[in-house]
Write a protein that holds these residues in place. Sequence first.
Motif: not given
Length: 434
Positions: A405-412, A414-428
């Motif tokens: 679960x922690x690894x799955x949330x890393x894109x949101x 750690x700012x240095x990793x960042x996220x795409x909108x698709x990943x953002x929508x998948x995690x929300x």
Amino acid sequence: MIIASESPSVLRRPVAHTAIVATIIFVVAHVVLLLGITTPDKLYFDEVHYVPAARQMLLPVVEGPILNPMHPPLAKEIIALSIKAFGDVPLGWRYPAALFGALALVAVYLGALALFASQERAIAAVLLGFFNQMLFVQSRIAMLDIFALAFCLFAIAAFIHGFRQKRPQSAFALTGLAAGLAIACKWSGLFVLATCIAIVAVISLMQGWRTRFADANAEDWYRPDLWPDFRLSHFVVCFVLIPSAVYLASFVPLYGFSFADLIEAQRRIFADNTTTAIAGHTYMSAWPSWPFLMRPVWYLFEKAGDDRFAAVVFLGNPLILWPALIALIVALRDWIVTRSRDAFLVLAFYLGPYLAWALLPRTLGFIYYYLPAATTASFVLVYALTRKGAPRWLLWAFVAAGCAGFIAMLPITIAAIGTSMATFNRLMLFQSWI
């Protein structure tokens, strides 16, 4: 009994062994927490309040009003020292948070070791505390909460160690010292000190009433022979004088020895922490919702490129913090039915720092106020997962799930990793998370 059955002789392990493990935890955590910490390269979220206050402390002569007077100065003084050492740059602002995040995990280890007398369970508690996401995020931003948390966890570790001793005076004095430092960072540190005071007061009261359990045993949370030499004078020194002295000393670099300024500083802090006249905030949430992770706080969300966003959310790992609610019920049942000492202690240090928020008239609240309780939830989880009859693999399977679960949330996270909108929508998963 499984893991829980490890002999109390573990408590007598050589100090060197404990120190080595604690050092390894600190070094590894310290390195990991520093990765990408300088992104973003500007102040974000509440850094805009605390970093300027720290900068002001470095001025030869302070002109104008004291910045951020609504919190005690110790954490800001530590940030100021870091700015002086590393420069007025992102590393200078945030390095102390990473340092104290690593120290907080060391305190989790020491507390769990004192509680469970098991290296395995103590390491599991550290991993759960790290993977809960809250501690990680708060260890990478120049806010006050991680400093208060680290000192609170050391206070808890010292108290749990003293709780098991015939003569707890030294351990309880360390509790008062650490609690005083926590309060000097943020007044929410009072909640842990109040929890310790309440435990000692209840036990002393029951002893005064000569209360006895008909089928008493060594694992009872209350025993009439507990701390036979701990007197009122010891209580006052450990839980009143020491924390008060440490707390007040933190104001000297800012106000000198001016009694009037010191009193005015306390009045200002009290007024801010008890007022109801505060405007609403987009990410505000009420204390009953925090364990359910209903409303996160977005510390950062900004465009960083084509379909790339730098994002930092303070939410918590649902795979750890939702099951913790079930673990709480298990611990509550054991405390009531079997009078388990371990169940009592894990409940006290989860519920004390959490439910204290219900007593405050202040209406503005945020889920990051839940950080201390969310961290001590790792104690509750380890307790529940290693009860008699539970398979040994269950604890580590749960730790692995928490890690996923922690690894799955890393894109949101750690700012240095960042996220795409698709990943953002998948995690929300819920609309309230946006």
